[in-house]
Design a protein around this motif. Structure first.
Motif, PDB file in Angstrom:
ATOM      1  N   GLY A 309      -0.959   4.819  -0.033  1.00  0.00           N
ATOM      2  CA  GLY A 309       0.019   5.614   0.701  1.00  0.00           C
ATOM      3  C   GLY A 309       0.440   4.949   2.001  1.00  0.00           C
ATOM      4  O   GLY A 309       1.622   4.974   2.369  1.00  0.00           O
ATOM      5  N   ALA A 310      -0.523   4.344   2.721  1.00  0.00           N
ATOM      6  CA  ALA A 310      -0.188   3.642   3.962  1.00  0.00           C
ATOM      7  C   ALA A 310       0.713   2.441   3.682  1.00  0.00           C
ATOM      8  O   ALA A 310       1.650   2.155   4.448  1.00  0.00           O
ATOM      9  CB  ALA A 310      -1.466   3.194   4.663  1.00  0.00           C
ATOM     10  N   ALA A 311       0.446   1.722   2.569  1.00  0.00           N
ATOM     11  CA  ALA A 311       1.294   0.584   2.226  1.00  0.00           C
ATOM     12  C   ALA A 311       2.720   1.039   1.911  1.00  0.00           C
ATOM     13  O   ALA A 311       3.702   0.396   2.313  1.00  0.00           O
ATOM     14  CB  ALA A 311       0.685  -0.165   1.036  1.00  0.00           C
ATOM     15  N   LEU A 312       2.868   2.151   1.194  1.00  0.00           N
ATOM     16  CA  LEU A 312       4.209   2.668   0.876  1.00  0.00           C
ATOM     17  C   LEU A 312       4.915   3.181   2.132  1.00  0.00           C
ATOM     18  O   LEU A 312       6.143   3.060   2.255  1.00  0.00           O
ATOM     19  CB  LEU A 312       4.093   3.779  -0.170  1.00  0.00           C
ATOM     20  CG  LEU A 312       3.596   3.329  -1.552  1.00  0.00           C
ATOM     21  CD1 LEU A 312       3.420   4.539  -2.465  1.00  0.00           C
ATOM     22  CD2 LEU A 312       4.575   2.329  -2.169  1.00  0.00           C
ATOM     23  N   ASP A 313       4.152   3.761   3.060  1.00  0.00           N
ATOM     24  CA  ASP A 313       4.759   4.181   4.338  1.00  0.00           C
ATOM     25  C   ASP A 313       5.336   2.978   5.072  1.00  0.00           C
ATOM     26  O   ASP A 313       6.421   3.055   5.670  1.00  0.00           O
ATOM     27  CB  ASP A 313       3.713   4.873   5.214  1.00  0.00           C
ATOM     28  CG  ASP A 313       3.368   6.266   4.710  1.00  0.00           C
ATOM     29  OD1 ASP A 313       4.188   6.836   3.963  1.00  0.00           O
ATOM     30  OD2 ASP A 313       2.292   6.765   5.063  1.00  0.00           O
ATOM     31  N   ASN A 314       4.600   1.851   5.037  1.00  0.00           N
ATOM     32  CA  ASN A 314       5.109   0.641   5.680  1.00  0.00           C
ATOM     33  C   ASN A 314       6.379   0.136   4.993  1.00  0.00           C
ATOM     34  O   ASN A 314       7.287  -0.380   5.640  1.00  0.00           O
ATOM     35  CB  ASN A 314       4.034  -0.450   5.657  1.00  0.00           C
ATOM     36  CG  ASN A 314       2.916  -0.175   6.643  1.00  0.00           C
ATOM     37  OD1 ASN A 314       3.105   0.559   7.606  1.00  0.00           O
ATOM     38  ND2 ASN A 314       1.748  -0.742   6.393  1.00  0.00           N
ATOM     39  N   VAL A 315       6.437   0.293   3.659  1.00  0.00           N
ATOM     40  CA  VAL A 315       7.651  -0.120   2.940  1.00  0.00           C
ATOM     41  C   VAL A 315       8.841   0.709   3.401  1.00  0.00           C
ATOM     42  O   VAL A 315       9.920   0.173   3.720  1.00  0.00           O
ATOM     43  CB  VAL A 315       7.451   0.022   1.413  1.00  0.00           C
ATOM     44  CG1 VAL A 315       8.761  -0.231   0.679  1.00  0.00           C
ATOM     45  CG2 VAL A 315       6.368  -0.936   0.928  1.00  0.00           C
ATOM     46  N   ARG A 316       8.668   2.032   3.453  1.00  0.00           N
ATOM     47  CA  ARG A 316       9.784   2.903   3.873  1.00  0.00           C
ATOM     48  C   ARG A 316      10.171   2.666   5.319  1.00  0.00           C
ATOM     49  O   ARG A 316      11.351   2.725   5.682  1.00  0.00           O
ATOM     50  CB  ARG A 316       9.392   4.369   3.654  1.00  0.00           C
ATOM     51  CG  ARG A 316       9.374   4.791   2.197  1.00  0.00           C
ATOM     52  CD  ARG A 316       9.168   6.285   2.059  1.00  0.00           C
ATOM     53  NE  ARG A 316       7.801   6.664   2.407  1.00  0.00           N
ATOM     54  CZ  ARG A 316       6.812   6.756   1.518  1.00  0.00           C
ATOM     55  NH1 ARG A 316       7.040   6.471   0.250  1.00  0.00           N
ATOM     56  NH2 ARG A 316       5.615   7.122   1.894  1.00  0.00           N
TER      57      ARG A 316
END
Length: 411
Positions: A309-316
């Motif tokens: 989830g943290a990695a996807l937050d960084n993507v967004r």
């Protein structure tokens, strides 16, 4: 997640107390055996029998007192040493004069050393020196003259007891130092866990308010500015942390204590990692997973899902709302591998180190920190203009713990 205190009590001297209890019993049996073998030569055997009756009852009745330093009180030590000294001093009255002059054993014999060792373990070398000196004086009075064998025995008890007392003091100091180090490590791990949770929630919200406020303008811009200031202040607090206060044992006799926060973990069996990653899939996030379950311990599965989830937050946040991401789950015999890849602009070289220095702990704590605590690893591969790939590896049989030694008493 509910928490409770995790307490680990360490006492390097506890085995010494157990050994002392066994020694006292064996020494009592030995002293009685010596008397039984030579009772015909005693001038007053009834006096020796009366003493051995008292010694036997006292030794067996006080076994709980020599089980630990907390139970071995000063009054007990005083009475215990008195029993030993009395046996030494009445030896000339019970035994034959010639046997005493020839260097025969005293009534308590080697049982006296157990009393002196109790002083050494309880109070260190100073207490040992006091007790062994009193024993030396009693032995000289009993013999009537400083014969060579008497002096030899006195010096042996004196040196041995002082040496053991000194070793006990050094061990206690080392024990307190180790307890302090373990407590600092436990506090650091807890701080890192809190930093990850804060980054995943509060800091993300403050950053979003700051960006949206700047876009909307007006009063919202002022609100965004204040949110930005609070974000910076909170990042500084999270990255700096607090120095934990030492809470070593209030009673040194019970050993050093390490306390740390421990999460309550459910007693359920492994969970399927796929079920925790499925909510991340969407129109712009593709999930590729095995056809069979990917079992992990509950805590490990939750931490991996949070890292994804943290990695996807960084993507967004850094690649934009229109960026696409792919999640690939691989199930290996000894580990689970989760790869998060995006088609964003990538991360410039040195940007991760710079962000960590500024207190932005998204990768350092929310991703790498989580996997490190699980005994796994997180690798970030990024080429400017070609997107970013985050590879998470977690072993299947590792149990997360805040206790480096793996043994703790929970309460």
């Amino acid at each position: 997640m509910a928490q409770r205190d995790r307490v680990m009590r360490m006492s390097v001297e506890q085995p010494l107390w157990r050994a002392l209890a066994g020694y006292r019993v064996l020494a009592m049996i030995y002293a009685i055996g010596l008397f039984a073998a030579a009772h015909d030569g005693f001038a007053r055997p009834w006096l020796a029998i009366a003493y051995f009756a008292v010694l036997g009852v006292w030794t067996l009745a006080t076994l709980p007192q020599v089980a630990s330093a907390a139970a071995c009180t000063k009054p007990f030590l005083a009475v215990d040493l008195t029993v030993a000294l009395t046996g030494i001093l009445i030896t000339p009255l019970a035994d034959a004069v010639q046997r005493v002059h020839d260097g025969g054993p005293t009534l308590p014999s080697i049982w006296t050393a157990g009393s002196v060792l109790a002083f050494a373990i309880k109070g260190g070398w100073r207490w040992a020196a006091l007790a062994s000196t009193l024993v030396a004086v009693a032995n000289l009075i009993e013999r009537g003259t400083p014969a060579r064998d008497t002096v030899h025995n006195v010096v042996l008890v004196w040196v041995a007891s002082i040496a053991i007392g000194y070793v006990v003091e050094v061990a206690r100091a080392s024990e307190r130092t180790l307890a302090r180090a373990l407590e600092i490590e436990a506090a650091t791990r807890e701080r890192e866990r809190l930093a990850r949770d804060i980054h995943d929630s509060v800091l993300q919200v403050l950053a979003m308010v700051q960006r949206r406020g700047a876009v909307i303008g007006g009063e919202a811009a002022e609100l965004g500015r204040m949110a930005g200031e609070q974000e910076v202040a909170l990042r500084t607090l999270v990255s700096g942390g607090l120095v934990p206060v030492s809470r070593a044992s209030e009673d040194d006799a019970r050993g050093a204590v390490v306390r740390g926060a421990a999460e309550d973990e459910p007693d359920d069996g492994p969970v399927d990692l796929r079920s925790l990653l499925a909510p991340h899939a969407g129109s712009r996030v593709s999930l590729a997973e095995p056809g069979a379950p990917v079992p992990l311990a509950p805590q490990a599965a939750r931490e991996v899902a949070a890292a994804v989830g943290a990695a996807l937050d960084n993507v967004r946040r850094h690649a934009g709302e229109q960026a696409r991401a792919w999640i690939l789950v691989e199930d290996e015999p000894d580990e689970a591998i989760v790869t998060v890849r995006d088609d964003g602009p990538g991360i410039p070289e040195g940007r991760l180190a710079q962000a960590e220095g500024e207190g932005r702990l998204g990768v350092a704590q929310s991703i790498r920190g989580r996997l490190r605590d699980l005994g796994g690893s997180a690798d970030v591969i990024s080429v400017p203009g070609q997107g970013t790939e985050v590879e998470l590896r977690v072993p299947k049989h590792h149990r997360q713990t805040n206790d480096p030694r793996g043994k703790a008493e929970q309460r």
